[in-house]
Design a protein around this motif. Structure first.
Motif, mmCIF file in Angstrom:
data_model
loop_
_atom_site.group_PDB
_atom_site.id
_atom_site.type_symbol
_atom_site.label_atom_id
_atom_site.label_comp_id
_atom_site.label_asym_id
_atom_site.label_seq_id
_atom_site.Cartn_x
_atom_site.Cartn_y
_atom_site.Cartn_z
ATOM 1 N N PRO A 1 0.839 -1.197 0.000
ATOM 2 C CA PRO A 1 0.000 0.000 0.000
ATOM 3 C C PRO A 1 0.874 1.247 0.000
ATOM 4 N N ASP A 2 0.390 2.292 -0.633
ATOM 5 C CA ASP A 2 1.097 3.581 -0.650
ATOM 6 C C ASP A 2 2.549 3.449 -1.078
ATOM 7 N N SER A 3 2.793 2.688 -2.128
ATOM 8 C CA SER A 3 4.163 2.458 -2.571
ATOM 9 C C SER A 3 4.573 3.440 -3.663
ATOM 10 N N ASP A 4 5.885 3.602 -3.799
ATOM 11 C CA ASP A 4 6.458 4.341 -4.912
ATOM 12 C C ASP A 4 6.760 3.332 -6.004
ATOM 13 N N TYR A 5 6.617 3.733 -7.256
ATOM 14 C CA TYR A 5 6.822 2.809 -8.367
ATOM 15 C C TYR A 5 7.986 3.257 -9.232
ATOM 16 N N SER A 6 8.876 2.317 -9.547
ATOM 17 C CA SER A 6 9.970 2.563 -10.485
ATOM 18 C C SER A 6 9.614 1.909 -11.809
ATOM 19 N N GLU A 7 9.257 2.738 -12.769
ATOM 20 C CA GLU A 7 8.920 2.213 -14.093
ATOM 21 C C GLU A 7 10.150 1.611 -14.767
ATOM 22 N N ALA A 8 11.311 2.204 -14.534
ATOM 23 C CA ALA A 8 12.545 1.715 -15.145
ATOM 24 C C ALA A 8 12.882 0.304 -14.674
ATOM 25 N N PRO B 1 18.293 3.678 -12.004
ATOM 26 C CA PRO B 1 16.838 3.556 -11.886
ATOM 27 C C PRO B 1 16.115 4.878 -12.107
ATOM 28 N N CYS B 2 16.853 5.997 -11.938
ATOM 29 C CA CYS B 2 16.305 7.323 -12.192
ATOM 30 C C CYS B 2 17.461 8.309 -12.272
ATOM 31 N N ASP B 3 17.169 9.494 -12.755
ATOM 32 C CA ASP B 3 18.197 10.519 -12.908
ATOM 33 C C ASP B 3 18.846 10.841 -11.568
ATOM 34 N N GLY B 4 20.174 10.808 -11.525
ATOM 35 C CA GLY B 4 20.897 11.215 -10.333
ATOM 36 C C GLY B 4 21.450 10.107 -9.478
ATOM 37 N N LYS C 1 10.609 -1.673 -12.819
ATOM 38 C CA LYS C 1 9.364 -2.423 -12.679
ATOM 39 C C LYS C 1 9.191 -3.041 -11.296
ATOM 40 N N PHE C 2 9.231 -2.158 -10.273
ATOM 41 C CA PHE C 2 8.932 -2.637 -8.936
ATOM 42 C C PHE C 2 8.360 -1.500 -8.087
ATOM 43 N N HIS C 3 7.625 -1.899 -7.058
ATOM 44 C CA HIS C 3 7.054 -0.986 -6.079
ATOM 45 C C HIS C 3 7.917 -1.035 -4.828
#
Length: 121
Positions: free
Chosen positions: A18-25, A84-87, A27-29
């Motif tokens: 619940p209330d998770s952050d998602y990494s599209e790069a 997984p994301c910029d930075g 593919k996980f919460h």
């Protein structure tokens, strides 16, 4: 000598978070890292997630390093450096039975993952 600073413990789970952050790069919460001062991150992976199975099954300990390439040199690499994301760039190694995530930030972490309750200045 390479400086390593503890960052978090990652725990894979098959439960929806619940209330998770998602990494599209990747593919996980993920949930828990921002909500708790204890740096525990729960991870739920999409069915089509392409990460190595060991990352999806085994808990890991993550450290921030100054030089990611130097930190993984000569190590048993499970996941080569990936962003997984910029930075931020991460890599996973296996040290005996221990799964270790090594992280390098190109800018302050609070600029990568802004969150009002996590980064006190």
């Amino acid at each position: 000598m390479q400086r390593m600073t503890f960052h978090h413990i990652g725990i894979p789970t098959s439960e929806q978070l619940p209330d998770s952050d998602y990494s599209e790069a990747l593919k996980f919460h993920a949930s828990g890292y921002f909500e708790s001062p204890y740096a525990i991150e729960w991870m739920h992976f999409d069915d089509d997630n392409a990460l190595p199975d060991i990352i999806k099954r085994i808990p890991h300990v993550a450290f921030v390093v100054d030089d990611l390439e130097a930190a993984i040199e000569g190590k048993n690499i499970v996941l080569a450096p990936e962003s997984p994301c910029d930075g931020v760039t991460v890599a996973f190694i296996l040290d005996g039975r221990n799964l270790i995530e090594l992280m390098h930030f190109d800018k302050p972490e609070q600029d990568v993952w802004p969150h009002p309750d996590k980064f006190m200045i």
